[in-house]
Design a protein around this motif. Structure first.
Motif, PDB file in Angstrom:
ATOM      1  N   UNK A 121       0.616  -1.355   0.101  1.00 38.41           N
ATOM      2  CA  UNK A 121       0.155   0.290   0.184  1.00 38.41           C
ATOM      3  C   UNK A 121       0.878   1.144  -0.262  1.00 38.41           C
ATOM      4  N   UNK A 122       0.313   1.685  -1.183  1.00 39.70           N
ATOM      5  CA  UNK A 122       2.048   2.863  -1.435  1.00 39.70           C
ATOM      6  C   UNK A 122       1.259   3.896  -2.382  1.00 39.70           C
ATOM      7  N   UNK A 123       1.925   5.266  -1.973  1.00 40.41           N
ATOM      8  CA  UNK A 123       0.817   5.476  -3.995  1.00 40.41           C
ATOM      9  C   UNK A 123       2.027   6.144  -3.972  1.00 40.41           C
ATOM     10  N   UNK A 124       1.475   6.301  -5.724  1.00 41.35           N
ATOM     11  CA  UNK A 124       2.289   6.138  -6.910  1.00 41.35           C
ATOM     12  C   UNK A 124       3.742   6.843  -6.736  1.00 41.35           C
ATOM     13  N   UNK A 125       3.681   7.791  -6.376  1.00 41.76           N
ATOM     14  CA  UNK A 125       5.101   8.857  -5.552  1.00 41.76           C
ATOM     15  C   UNK A 125       5.480   8.459  -4.729  1.00 41.76           C
ATOM     16  N   UNK A 126       5.192   7.921  -4.127  1.00 42.90           N
ATOM     17  CA  UNK A 126       6.234   6.780  -3.004  1.00 42.90           C
ATOM     18  C   UNK A 126       6.956   5.623  -3.555  1.00 42.90           C
ATOM     19  N   UNK A 127       6.792   4.769  -4.840  1.00 45.58           N
ATOM     20  CA  UNK A 127       7.060   3.526  -5.784  1.00 45.58           C
ATOM     21  C   UNK A 127       8.196   4.815  -6.984  1.00 45.58           C
ATOM     22  N   UNK A 128       8.018   6.312  -6.908  1.00 48.36           N
ATOM     23  CA  UNK A 128       8.693   7.080  -7.916  1.00 48.36           C
ATOM     24  C   UNK A 128       9.859   7.136  -6.855  1.00 48.36           C
ATOM     25  N   UNK A 129       9.501   7.584  -5.235  1.00 45.46           N
ATOM     26  CA  UNK A 129      10.619   7.715  -4.652  1.00 45.46           C
ATOM     27  C   UNK A 129      11.471   6.889  -3.795  1.00 45.46           C
ATOM     28  N   UNK A 130      11.129   5.565  -3.890  1.00 49.23           N
ATOM     29  CA  UNK A 130      12.050   4.277  -3.822  1.00 49.23           C
ATOM     30  C   UNK A 130      12.843   3.672  -5.202  1.00 49.23           C
ATOM     31  N   UNK A 131      12.183   3.700  -6.340  1.00 49.12           N
ATOM     32  CA  UNK A 131      13.161   4.124  -7.081  1.00 49.12           C
ATOM     33  C   UNK A 131      14.145   5.054  -7.413  1.00 49.12           C
ATOM     34  N   UNK A 132      13.657   6.361  -6.675  1.00 53.75           N
ATOM     35  CA  UNK A 132      15.077   6.775  -6.829  1.00 53.75           C
ATOM     36  C   UNK A 132      16.118   7.774  -5.634  1.00 53.75           C
ATOM     37  N   UNK A 133      15.497   6.654  -4.786  1.00 53.87           N
ATOM     38  CA  UNK A 133      15.812   6.675  -3.581  1.00 53.87           C
ATOM     39  C   UNK A 133      16.458   6.767  -3.279  1.00 53.87           C
ATOM     40  N   UNK A 134      18.006   6.090  -3.604  1.00 58.69           N
ATOM     41  CA  UNK A 134      19.653   5.746  -3.789  1.00 58.69           C
ATOM     42  C   UNK A 134      19.960   6.669  -4.085  1.00 58.69           C
ATOM     43  N   UNK A 135      19.347   7.438  -5.652  1.00 62.28           N
ATOM     44  CA  UNK A 135      20.089   8.203  -5.680  1.00 62.28           C
ATOM     45  C   UNK A 135      19.578   9.836  -5.051  1.00 62.28           C
ATOM     46  N   UNK A 136      18.581   9.605  -4.819  1.00 60.29           N
ATOM     47  CA  UNK A 136      18.126  11.278  -4.445  1.00 60.29           C
ATOM     48  C   UNK A 136      19.025  11.537  -2.605  1.00 60.29           C
ATOM     49  N   UNK A 137      20.098   9.693  -1.818  1.00 60.67           N
ATOM     50  CA  UNK A 137      20.128   9.995  -0.431  1.00 60.67           C
ATOM     51  C   UNK A 137      21.735  10.338  -1.204  1.00 60.67           C
ATOM     52  N   UNK A 138      21.662   9.741  -2.327  1.00 64.26           N
ATOM     53  CA  UNK A 138      23.475  10.271  -2.337  1.00 64.26           C
ATOM     54  C   UNK A 138      23.188  11.459  -2.945  1.00 64.26           C
ATOM     55  N   UNK A 139      22.451  12.364  -4.021  1.00 65.86           N
ATOM     56  CA  UNK A 139      22.691  13.524  -4.351  1.00 65.86           C
ATOM     57  C   UNK A 139      22.191  14.530  -3.235  1.00 65.86           C
ATOM     58  N   UNK A 140      21.865  14.155  -2.078  1.00 65.49           N
ATOM     59  CA  UNK A 140      21.303  14.695  -0.699  1.00 65.49           C
ATOM     60  C   UNK A 140      22.418  15.058  -0.093  1.00 65.49           C
ATOM     61  N   UNK A 141      23.344  13.774   0.041  1.00 61.18           N
ATOM     62  CA  UNK A 141      24.778  13.709   0.453  1.00 61.18           C
ATOM     63  C   UNK A 141      25.445  14.497   0.320  1.00 61.18           C
ATOM     64  N   UNK A 142      25.848  14.272  -1.160  1.00 66.56           N
ATOM     65  CA  UNK A 142      26.058  15.057  -1.529  1.00 66.56           C
ATOM     66  C   UNK A 142      26.506  16.358  -1.747  1.00 66.56           C
ATOM     67  N   UNK A 143      24.970  16.568  -1.849  1.00 63.54           N
ATOM     68  CA  UNK A 143      24.933  18.080  -1.752  1.00 63.54           C
ATOM     69  C   UNK A 143      25.275  18.729   0.014  1.00 63.54           C
ATOM     70  N   UNK A 144      25.177  18.386   1.122  1.00 65.38           N
ATOM     71  CA  UNK A 144      25.061  18.300   2.013  1.00 65.38           C
ATOM     72  C   UNK A 144      27.206  18.570   2.408  1.00 65.38           C
ATOM     73  N   UNK A 145      27.421  17.714   1.704  1.00 64.83           N
ATOM     74  CA  UNK A 145      28.524  18.052   1.496  1.00 64.83           C
ATOM     75  C   UNK A 145      29.668  18.881   0.931  1.00 64.83           C
ATOM     76  N   UNK A 146      28.701  19.158  -0.202  1.00 66.45           N
ATOM     77  CA  UNK A 146      29.499  20.805  -1.060  1.00 66.45           C
ATOM     78  C   UNK A 146      28.926  21.542  -0.218  1.00 66.45           C
ATOM     79  N   UNK A 147      27.528  21.549   0.339  1.00 66.36           N
ATOM     80  CA  UNK A 147      27.524  22.887   0.637  1.00 66.36           C
ATOM     81  C   UNK A 147      28.671  23.105   2.489  1.00 66.36           C
ATOM     82  N   UNK A 148      28.467  22.061   2.694  1.00 70.65           N
ATOM     83  CA  UNK A 148      29.886  22.270   3.574  1.00 70.65           C
ATOM     84  C   UNK A 148      31.418  22.646   3.830  1.00 70.65           C
TER      85      UNK A 148
END
Lengths: 813, 245
Positions: free
Chosen positions: A670-697
């Protein structure tokens, strides 16, 4: 030892006397060392720590290569598995698994459980013993044998409360009785983290002979001393033999062996290494900042060092004293960094691939602590050594004079500080460009699903048990009733059923034949006549937001009594009917000579959806009205509901309507389609978030570095600035002097950083999607952003410089 | 000579410093005129207000009260920017500690005030060369200050002060950091400049050097307590009498 202790004692007292400096240094180091520890702990868990199997380096996955059909890693058919297993010389053993879904009933709430059917040698091959009971015996791996099941630890704990008497207990799986024979230990996992139980695969003689049903996953253990390359060569040889002997079924197939770790973590290797390099850059920038602080501090400690030297301390003795202080700083920074890293584990756990989710928990194990200890030492040397040598180089005569000569650094020290700032800016720019490219990639990936308006779609899965819904009519009744009931719920815009919603299942293809084209004609074009098979209800495409580009969609009139029809996607139309009108053309599933399968007429062309993965090419796709499709394997499972408001607010109501139709029907996913998309892009999203955090730092640290150097420059040159003002310099002259100095360093850093980014971001190539690693907009944007931030950092000390009172500057010592 | 002709005219100039609740009167009502071409030295013990007076004269500071006219222009209430502009054009400073900029060459140091004035490079070059030649440092134009002796550095500072052809040269203990030989040489240089028509106001606590001036103004507790003719004036007067007699 005694002198070392004295050094430590003196170092502690010296650092405590300057709490501001110490706090800034410790915080900077904690961020740098903490980030490195955190990312290394992921690298350690995913790439370095041994897989939780016996002698895991000898385990390989064996895949069919069906690249011609768009499946470079294809699941083999049972007969192929059997050939591999019986004809090889280099493997100790091979086991097969297949994915199964069960409705677990009879002892509580109906529960949908994912499971693997496994050959009896599966557990012995992996070398993992059960925590309770035993695993599957060869005599149990037969279709006629009594049905047995091995539970995973979590299911045993959650559903059976960890009851040790569960062994021998009977469960109902899809209405059939299975006897529990064992429980696997906590953390045991093979490939899929959602697997909750294992049952014998139980090949029938007919099933084992099949070369057309590709659904197995095969794991092998190579013999000791055999390399993966040798195993690969053997598998390819066997595969060529199979292709020669069975040209129709396997003529274009090849095979290969892949180390199990590569299978589980291979896709993450590059992103993790990119993150490791990124945090390495952050630590280098942190080191440059601390080195700058120490260089400034060295200038103010000139007299202290001179007195020490005058009292007989050798240069090396002074260096040792200063390095001890550096090591103290990095040690305290490391301890704080370890706390930060531990806090980050729950967040970073999401970086662990699904294949290791149960077994690889992030922790401060000896390897991680050893790594932290190592970087603590290296960091202390990197930021402490040069300032220590700088501080210990003293002109005693000058330094011991009243007033100590001009305080401040010599030209060499200033050049070094400037060079460090240039390096910081360059490193920060590389990270920012990397983050910018990943952000753009991520936005492009998500953007391609914008037409779905995924946030308004609820999805859930109802796998109809084969025994209960064996007839197409039974299934059709279920779908029809559920769709009617759910469709009439307040807040529901539309509802539809499909074999799978996009991205939820990446496969499920069928071969097909086109009317009027002989097999020879079809093969001559080099095309693989293979497309995703989806059975859908009339409103599914509308519910998902997939447009009908040509022709018409399905209606309720497309039923078992009417002419068989199909919709195809744009890719299929373009690929198989190039330059032609696909609507009105006919095709059939499988062999053209199979008279039991009807020809279907294409009545419409649907828009493409990247259904095989956000970055994977669109696969040809064919949709059939579920009422006309007889193949139960592709029967609809996923219900999609488009809602006017929050889709999750309707879960209880939808669940209730389904249970009104069948109270025993389990509901899962049971999930929204947005969650399906998020799961699909989760590792990319996390990698991007981390790299953005490190770049901001990195940006923050580099900005502080620029600010620090200029602020120090202003203090050091107060007298000079006073002279300039006395000579008639206007405030704008002073402002421009300081800004120019800061911006020259920044620009030099930007130029070097751009060159570095051009060279280094190539490693991101495989992570890009419709974005070039040389994207000029990103480079220009980041250079401008960094320059602007640097300008702000320069402005503050520059403004302070304009407020220098020439009178005070010229009269103060 | 009337005060309206004076290059510098100070009337009832006071300067009060406030530190916490303590009020310090550094200058308590100074009346002073300096004529064009005059060489004035300001003498007095430490803390008498010499440097404060020089700072006000050089527009580095503003009086708390009183009137200050420089070259016929009231300057006591100007903005920071105006003061900087006038300082650049009208005043040349010579400091005790030279205050040359270490990163700039001798040439660049002398050129600096001209650059702030917006002068074109050909004119700057001409002025700098002339100034350096006039203090005998033309051959050291490309050196850094750290490569020069103290005496040479002060000569460069003098060149920097005169390069812009200011109305007045303000020298604050110009020999304070020099040995006697170099000190004498710098004083000789100032005397030469004065002979050439320069107006000079010098603060010194060294009575020998104060005597180089036309007029010596003695300060005590922020007030001018005595004015006397310097040896320079007496020489001139003696020479005049000799010529007439």
């Amino acid at each position: 030892m005694e002198t070392l202790l004295k050094d430590v004692r003196y170092g502690v007292s010296s650092l405590l006397k300057h709490p501001g400096f110490t706090a800034i240094a410790v915080i900077t180091l904690a961020l740098g060392i903490g980030a490195n520890t955190a990312i290394f702990s992921v690298v350690n868990a995913v790439l370095l720590r041994a897989l939780p199997f016996a002698d895991p380096d000898r385990l390989v996955m064996i895949w069919e290569d069906a690249s011609f059909a768009g499946f470079p890693r294809n699941t083999p058919a049972p007969a192929t598995f059997n050939d591999w297993k019986t004809q090889n010389q280099l493997f100790e053993d091979m086991a097969a698994t297949d994915l199964r879904s069960f409705n677990l009933t009879g002892d509580g709430e109906p529960q949908m459980v994912e499971s693997f059917g496994v050959t009896a040698n599966f557990f012995p091959l992996l070398g993992v013993k059960p925590a309770l009971g035993r695993t599957i015996l060869p005599e149990e791996d037969k279709p006629e044998a009594n049905k047995v099941v091995v539970l995973n630890y979590n299911l045993w704990q959650q559903r059976y409360g960890g009851d040790r008497n569960v062994i021998g207990r009977d469960l109902l799986l899809n209405g059939e009785k299975y006897s529990v024979i064992g429980v696997m230990p906590a953390g045991f996992q093979y490939l899929d983290s959602h697997i909750q139980l294992w049952v014998p695969i139980g090949f029938t003689a007919q099933g084992l002979a099949s070369r057309t049903r590709h659904y197995l996953k095969v794991v092998g253990r190579i013999k000791p001393g055999v390399t993966v390359a040798q195993a690969n060569a053997e598998i390819q040889t066997i595969s060529q033999r199979i292709a020669r002997d069975h040209p129709e079924e396997a003529g274009r197939l090849s095979a290969f062996a892949l180390p199990l770790r590569d299978q589980i973590a291979g896709d993450l290797r590059r992103p993790l290494l990119v993150l490791l390099v990124a945090v390495g850059f952050v630590l280098l920038i942190a080191c440059a900042n601390i080195a700058n602080l120490l260089l400034a501090r060295a200038a103010s400690r000139k007299r202290e060092m001179a007195v020490r030297a005058a009292l007989g301390a050798s240069r090396m003795r002074l260096v040792r004293q200063l390095l001890t202080e550096s090591l103290l700083l990095s040690s305290v920074g490391a301890m704080c960094g370890l706390v930060l890293a531990t806090w980050s584990f729950s967040f970073l756990q999401r970086l662990i691939p699904d294949g290791l989710a149960q077994s690889a928990k992030l922790s401060l194990d000896p390897q991680v602590l050893g790594f932290t200890l190592l970087i603590t030492f290296v960091t202390a040397i990197v930021f402490g050594l040069v300032p220590a040598f700088q501080a210990s180089r003293i002109d005693l005569n000058e330094a011991l004079k009243q007033g100590g000569g001009r305080s401040g650094l010599n030209a060499g020290g200033n050049r070094l500080r400037s060079a460090l700032v240039v390096a910081e800016v360059a490193l920060a720019l590389v990270l920012l460009v990397g983050a910018g490219l990943l952000i753009q990639t991520f936005l492009k990936l998500r953007g391609q699903y914008s037409s779905l308006r995924a946030e308004s779609v609820l999805t859930l899965r109802t796998v109809l048990p084969q025994r209960k819904y064996s007839e197409p009519r039974q299934r059709a009744n279920f779908y029809q009733q559920v769709l009617e009931r759910v469709g009439s719920l307040p807040g529901v815009v539309s509802a539809g059923y499909a074999t799978t919603v996009p991205l939820a299942v990446k496969g499920g293809t069928n071969g097909f034949s086109v009317a009027g084209r002989s097999v020879e004609q079809a093969l001559a074009g080099g095309l693989s006549y293979d497309a995703n098979h989806r059975q859908v209800s009339a409103d599914f495409l509308k519910t998902m937001g997939i447009p009908i580009q040509k022709g018409r969609g399905f209606t309720d009139a497309d039923n078992e009594g009417s002419q068989p029809v199909a919709l195809i996607n744009e890719t299929m139309a373009r690929q198989y009917w190039p330059g032609e009108e696909a609507i009105g053309k006919r095709f059939k599933l499988g062999d053209p000579g199979d008279n039991e399968v009807p020809w279907v007429t294409i009545v419409g062309v649907a828009g493409d959806v990247r259904q095989m993965g956000v970055a994977e090419p669109v696969k040809p796709e064919m949709y059939f009205p579920y009422q006309q499709a007889g193949e139960p394997f592709y029967a609809p499972r996923d219900l999609a509901v488009r809602t006017a408001g929050d889709p999750l607010s309707l879960v209880a109501a939808v669940r209730n309507e389904i249970h009104q139709v069948d109270p025993e029907q389990p509901i899962s996913n049971v999930r929204t389609m947005a969650e399906v998309l998020s799961e699909e892009t989760a590792s990319r999203s996390l990698g991007m978030t981390l790299l953005t955090i490190f770049a901001a730092l990195a940006l923050l640290l580099a900005t502080l570095g620029i600010y620090g150097v200029l602020a120090y420059f202003v203090v050091q040159h107060t007298q000079e600035l006073g002279v300039r003002l006395a000579l008639g310099a206007q405030q704008r002259d002073i402002l421009s002097l300081v800004l120019k100095k800061g911006m020259m360093l920044t620009m030099l850093g930007v130029v070097l950083g751009l060159a570095g980014a051009l060279a280094l971001t190539r490693v991101l190539d495989s992570l890009m999607f419709e974005v070039s690693t040389n994207d000029p907009v990103t480079y220009a944007g980041i250079a401008l952003l960094l320059s602007f931030v640097a300008l702000v950092a320069c402005y503050l000390p520059a403004r302070r410089a304009t407020r220098v009172d020439p009178l005070v500057a010229l009269t103060s010592e | 000579m009337s005060s309206s002709d004076a290059l510098i005219h100070l009337a009832e100039v006071k300067k009060v410093f406030y530190t916490d609740e303590v009020e310090t009167h550094a200058l308590s009502g100074i009346h002073l005129d300096i004529q064009k071409g005059e060489y004035v030295s300001i003498a007095g013990p430490s803390g008498c207000g010499k440097s404060t007076l020089l700072s006000i004269l050089g527009l580095l500071d503003t009086p708390s009260e009183g009137e200050y006219v420089l070259n016929e222009m009231p300057v006591e209430n100007l903005s920071l920017s105006e003061r900087a502009r006038i300082r650049n054009r009208e005043v040349g400073f010579i400091f005790q500690s030279f205050n040359l900029i270490g990163d700039l060459t001798v040439y660049e140091n002398v050129e600096l005030p001209l650059t702030y004035r917006g002068m074109n490079s050909a004119e700057r070059k001409k002025r700098v060369t002339e100034a350096l030649e006039s203090v005998g440092m033309g051959h050291r134009a490309k050196h850094l200050p750290s490569q020069l002796s103290g005496g040479q550095q002060q000569r460069v500072a003098v060149a920097r002060a005169i390069g812009g052809q200011p109305s007045i040269l303000l020298a604050d203990e110009p020999t304070g950091n020099l040995d006697s030989t170099n000190g004498e040489a710098v004083m000789e240089l100032l005397r030469d400049l004065h002979r050439g028509g320069a107006t000079i106001c010098m603060v010194t606590h060294d009575a020998r050097y104060a005597q180089h001036a036309d007029r010596i103004v003695h300060l005590f507790d922020g007030l001018i307590v005595e004015e006397e003719a310097g040896a320079n004036r007496r020489d001139v007067e003696d020479n005049g009498r000799g010529a007439n007699g």
